[in-house]
Write a protein that holds these residues in place. Structure first.
Motif, PDB file in Angstrom:
ATOM      1  N   LEU A 174       0.813  -1.214   0.000  1.00  0.00           N
ATOM      2  CA  LEU A 174       0.000   0.000   0.000  1.00  0.00           C
ATOM      3  C   LEU A 174       0.849   1.267   0.000  1.00  0.00           C
ATOM      4  N   ARG A 175       2.129   1.149   0.267  1.00  0.00           N
ATOM      5  CA  ARG A 175       3.002   2.313   0.156  1.00  0.00           C
ATOM      6  C   ARG A 175       3.241   2.696  -1.306  1.00  0.00           C
ATOM      7  N   ASP A 176       3.074   1.739  -2.216  1.00  0.00           N
ATOM      8  CA  ASP A 176       3.370   1.984  -3.626  1.00  0.00           C
ATOM      9  C   ASP A 176       2.139   2.010  -4.516  1.00  0.00           C
ATOM     10  N   ILE A 177       1.103   1.257  -4.159  1.00  0.00           N
ATOM     11  CA  ILE A 177      -0.091   1.150  -5.004  1.00  0.00           C
ATOM     12  C   ILE A 177      -1.333   1.183  -4.127  1.00  0.00           C
ATOM     13  N   SER A 178      -2.493   1.185  -4.763  1.00  0.00           N
ATOM     14  CA  SER A 178      -3.766   1.102  -4.050  1.00  0.00           C
ATOM     15  C   SER A 178      -4.440  -0.227  -4.380  1.00  0.00           C
ATOM     16  N   PHE A 179      -5.450  -0.554  -3.583  1.00  0.00           N
ATOM     17  CA  PHE A 179      -6.192  -1.794  -3.781  1.00  0.00           C
ATOM     18  C   PHE A 179      -7.689  -1.532  -3.707  1.00  0.00           C
ATOM     19  N   SER A 180      -8.418  -2.407  -4.367  1.00  0.00           N
ATOM     20  CA  SER A 180      -9.868  -2.466  -4.179  1.00  0.00           C
ATOM     21  C   SER A 180     -10.170  -3.177  -2.869  1.00  0.00           C
ATOM     22  N   ALA A 181     -11.436  -3.347  -2.580  1.00  0.00           N
ATOM     23  CA  ALA A 181     -11.846  -4.247  -1.509  1.00  0.00           C
ATOM     24  C   ALA A 181     -11.417  -5.667  -1.880  1.00  0.00           C
ATOM     25  N   PRO A 182     -11.247  -6.561  -0.916  1.00  0.00           N
ATOM     26  CA  PRO A 182     -10.890  -7.949  -1.251  1.00  0.00           C
ATOM     27  C   PRO A 182     -11.969  -8.603  -2.117  1.00  0.00           C
ATOM     28  N   TYR A 183     -11.535  -9.352  -3.113  1.00  0.00           N
ATOM     29  CA  TYR A 183     -12.488 -10.112  -3.923  1.00  0.00           C
ATOM     30  C   TYR A 183     -12.349 -11.614  -3.698  1.00  0.00           C
ATOM     31  N   TYR A 184     -11.317 -12.023  -2.929  1.00  0.00           N
ATOM     32  CA  TYR A 184     -11.153 -13.446  -2.607  1.00  0.00           C
ATOM     33  C   TYR A 184     -10.284 -13.561  -1.365  1.00  0.00           C
ATOM     34  N   VAL A 185     -10.591 -14.547  -0.514  1.00  0.00           N
ATOM     35  CA  VAL A 185      -9.781 -14.836   0.667  1.00  0.00           C
ATOM     36  C   VAL A 185      -9.200 -16.236   0.495  1.00  0.00           C
ATOM     37  N   ALA A 186      -7.887 -16.324   0.517  1.00  0.00           N
ATOM     38  CA  ALA A 186      -7.197 -17.605   0.358  1.00  0.00           C
ATOM     39  C   ALA A 186      -6.487 -17.960   1.653  1.00  0.00           C
ATOM     40  N   SER A 187      -6.063 -19.212   1.734  1.00  0.00           N
ATOM     41  CA  SER A 187      -5.335 -19.707   2.902  1.00  0.00           C
ATOM     42  C   SER A 187      -4.051 -20.353   2.433  1.00  0.00           C
ATOM     43  N   GLN A 188      -2.901 -19.876   2.916  1.00  0.00           N
ATOM     44  CA  GLN A 188      -1.619 -20.450   2.493  1.00  0.00           C
ATOM     45  C   GLN A 188      -1.457 -21.844   3.073  1.00  0.00           C
ATOM     46  N   ARG A 189      -1.096 -22.797   2.183  1.00  0.00           N
ATOM     47  CA  ARG A 189      -0.874 -24.174   2.610  1.00  0.00           C
ATOM     48  C   ARG A 189       0.343 -24.731   1.865  1.00  0.00           C
ATOM     49  N   ILE A 190       0.490 -26.047   1.830  1.00  0.00           N
ATOM     50  CA  ILE A 190       1.686 -26.695   1.281  1.00  0.00           C
ATOM     51  C   ILE A 190       1.268 -27.714   0.224  1.00  0.00           C
ATOM     52  N   LEU A 191       2.039 -27.786  -0.852  1.00  0.00           N
ATOM     53  CA  LEU A 191       1.866 -28.804  -1.888  1.00  0.00           C
ATOM     54  C   LEU A 191       2.998 -29.807  -1.756  1.00  0.00           C
ATOM     55  N   SER A 192       2.656 -31.088  -1.601  1.00  0.00           N
ATOM     56  CA  SER A 192       3.690 -32.117  -1.463  1.00  0.00           C
ATOM     57  C   SER A 192       3.302 -33.339  -2.288  1.00  0.00           C
ATOM     58  N   PHE A 193       4.226 -34.297  -2.355  1.00  0.00           N
ATOM     59  CA  PHE A 193       3.962 -35.543  -3.066  1.00  0.00           C
ATOM     60  C   PHE A 193       3.083 -36.458  -2.201  1.00  0.00           C
ATOM     61  N   ARG A 194       2.259 -37.255  -2.858  1.00  0.00           N
ATOM     62  CA  ARG A 194       1.362 -38.157  -2.121  1.00  0.00           C
ATOM     63  C   ARG A 194       2.126 -39.191  -1.312  1.00  0.00           C
ATOM     64  N   ASN A 195       3.295 -39.592  -1.765  1.00  0.00           N
ATOM     65  CA  ASN A 195       4.082 -40.581  -1.020  1.00  0.00           C
ATOM     66  C   ASN A 195       5.115 -39.929  -0.106  1.00  0.00           C
ATOM     67  N   SER A 196       4.986 -38.632   0.128  1.00  0.00           N
ATOM     68  CA  SER A 196       5.935 -37.903   0.954  1.00  0.00           C
ATOM     69  C   SER A 196       5.449 -37.858   2.393  1.00  0.00           C
ATOM     70  N   ASN A 197       6.397 -37.682   3.322  1.00  0.00           N
ATOM     71  CA  ASN A 197       6.023 -37.525   4.728  1.00  0.00           C
ATOM     72  C   ASN A 197       5.757 -36.062   5.082  1.00  0.00           C
ATOM     73  N   VAL A 198       5.804 -35.183   4.106  1.00  0.00           N
ATOM     74  CA  VAL A 198       5.527 -33.762   4.347  1.00  0.00           C
ATOM     75  C   VAL A 198       4.021 -33.560   4.468  1.00  0.00           C
ATOM     76  N   THR A 199       3.585 -33.277   5.686  1.00  0.00           N
ATOM     77  CA  THR A 199       2.162 -33.043   5.931  1.00  0.00           C
ATOM     78  C   THR A 199       1.914 -31.695   6.593  1.00  0.00           C
ATOM     79  N   GLY A 200       2.967 -30.920   6.791  1.00  0.00           N
ATOM     80  CA  GLY A 200       2.843 -29.618   7.433  1.00  0.00           C
ATOM     81  C   GLY A 200       4.188 -28.931   7.469  1.00  0.00           C
ATOM     82  N   PRO A 201       4.255 -27.735   8.033  1.00  0.00           N
ATOM     83  CA  PRO A 201       5.513 -26.979   8.036  1.00  0.00           C
ATOM     84  C   PRO A 201       6.629 -27.632   8.835  1.00  0.00           C
TER      85      PRO A 201
END
Length: 332
Positions: A174-201
């Motif tokens: 916001l110091r450099d540009i302006s924004f509209s109201a939010p048009y979508y709310v997302a949640s940051q998560r993780i993409l991993s392989f199905r056979n991986s033990n990565v299930t969280g941070p």
């Protein structure tokens, strides 16, 4: 006509028969020239723009400055093709097209259809709604493909009218540009392989984790799991390629973007709890308050008419859960 003597004819025929037999039985051999041993081994191709060991970035925040507070839409929205004189929208109307910055590597939000060649997705539909409100024709859009790192410069230089590119509203931006109201709310998560033990941070310690350069995802995962090695790329599609080549262990960003990557590869899955919410807004150049109010009016209309839900159902039904249309908060 001169004829060959019988003994010579018999000798010639015998030689021809012998050669024919050798060829037929595969007995004729031509030794191949000697080949030198290989002098190099092939590795996975290196994608342009890949950076490893990304410097630590600040944790993104939209709360410290109430970043999602925005300007109220006009009490009466102008009719298409009847924009207020000397307004930002009137200039766009006179030009004849809305110039929108986005990318074509965010499957489900903005990507090129492999059959028709058209750019489409959730963000693209939002752009068409804005164009339709100005021109009465939602096809009057010119798309300029930008990387995540190019978004703010394109708005500051005014080479685009708006940026609609899964762009999170943050205090820093916001110091450099302006924004509209939010048009979508997302949640940051993780993409991993199905056979991986990565299930969280927790399982990302000492792992190579991909994120697109210029996004808020990098700062958040560095704060949550400082032992992860961050690999940054130009686009999210590059992260998918790196995973398929086995060069990284996981990727992290907003769940909607990860769902688009997982939809392209059955060996991948979206895992883990929410690492933080991201509020997507339409990026607008500084000083164009009339454009902010106008875009907010368009977003208000598509929420009220159910059009927002139609767009969400068309593109993001793959998500197992999701927020509804975000409610705006106005500061005036």
């Amino acid at each position: 006509m001169t004829t060959m003597p019988a003994p010579r004819r018999l000798l010639t025929i015998a030689v021809l028969l012998a050669l024919t037999g050798l060829v037929a039985t595969g007995c004729v051999r031509f030794p191949a020239p000697e080949s030198p041993p290989p002098t190099a081994t092939a590795g996975p191709p290196v994608l342009p723009g890949v950076q490893v060991d990304v410097p630590v970035e600040p944790l993104p925040s939209s709360e410290a400055c109430n970043a999602t507070l925005t300007l109220r839409p006009p009490a009466q929205m102008p009719l298409p093709r009847q924009m207020p004189p000397n307004s930002t929208m009137a200039g766009i109307l006179e030009r004849g097209r809305l110039i929108v910055g986005l990318d074509i590597g965010s499957n489900l939000f903005s990507f090129r259809d492999p059959i028709t060649g058209d750019i489409q997705g959730f963000d693209v539909d939002i752009a068409h709604e804005i164009a339709g409100a100005i021109f009465g024709d939602d096809r009057r859009v010119e798309f300029q493909v930008l990387s995540s790192a190019q978004r703010i410069d394109a708005l500051r230089d005014m080479t685009v009218d708006v940026v609609i590119k899964t762009m999170s509203i943050t205090c820093d931006r916001l110091r450099d540009i302006s924004f509209s109201a939010p048009y979508y709310v997302a949640s940051q998560r993780i993409l991993s392989f199905r056979n991986s033990n990565v299930t969280g941070p927790a399982q990302l310690a000492d792992k190579r984790v991909c994120a697109a350069r210029g996004t808020t995802s990098i700062g958040r995962i560095q704060a949550i799991q400082p032992r992860a090695t961050i690999v940054s790329t130009t686009t999210w599609a590059d992260c998918l390629v790196l995973m398929q080549q086995g060069q990284i262990d996981a990727a992290t960003t907003d769940d909607a973007i990860l769902a688009g990557l997982a939809a392209q590869d059955p060996w991948l899955r979206v895992v883990g709890p929410s690492l933080g919410e991201e509020f997507y807004g339409v990026g607008i150049p500084k000083g164009q308050d009339d454009m902010i109010r106008f875009v907010n009016g368009v977003l208000e209309r598509i929420r009220a008419t159910g059009r927002w839900q139609e767009i969400r159902d068309r593109w993001l039904s793959i998500l197992d859960s999701g927020y509804g249309a975000p409610q705006p908060y106005y500061r005036d």
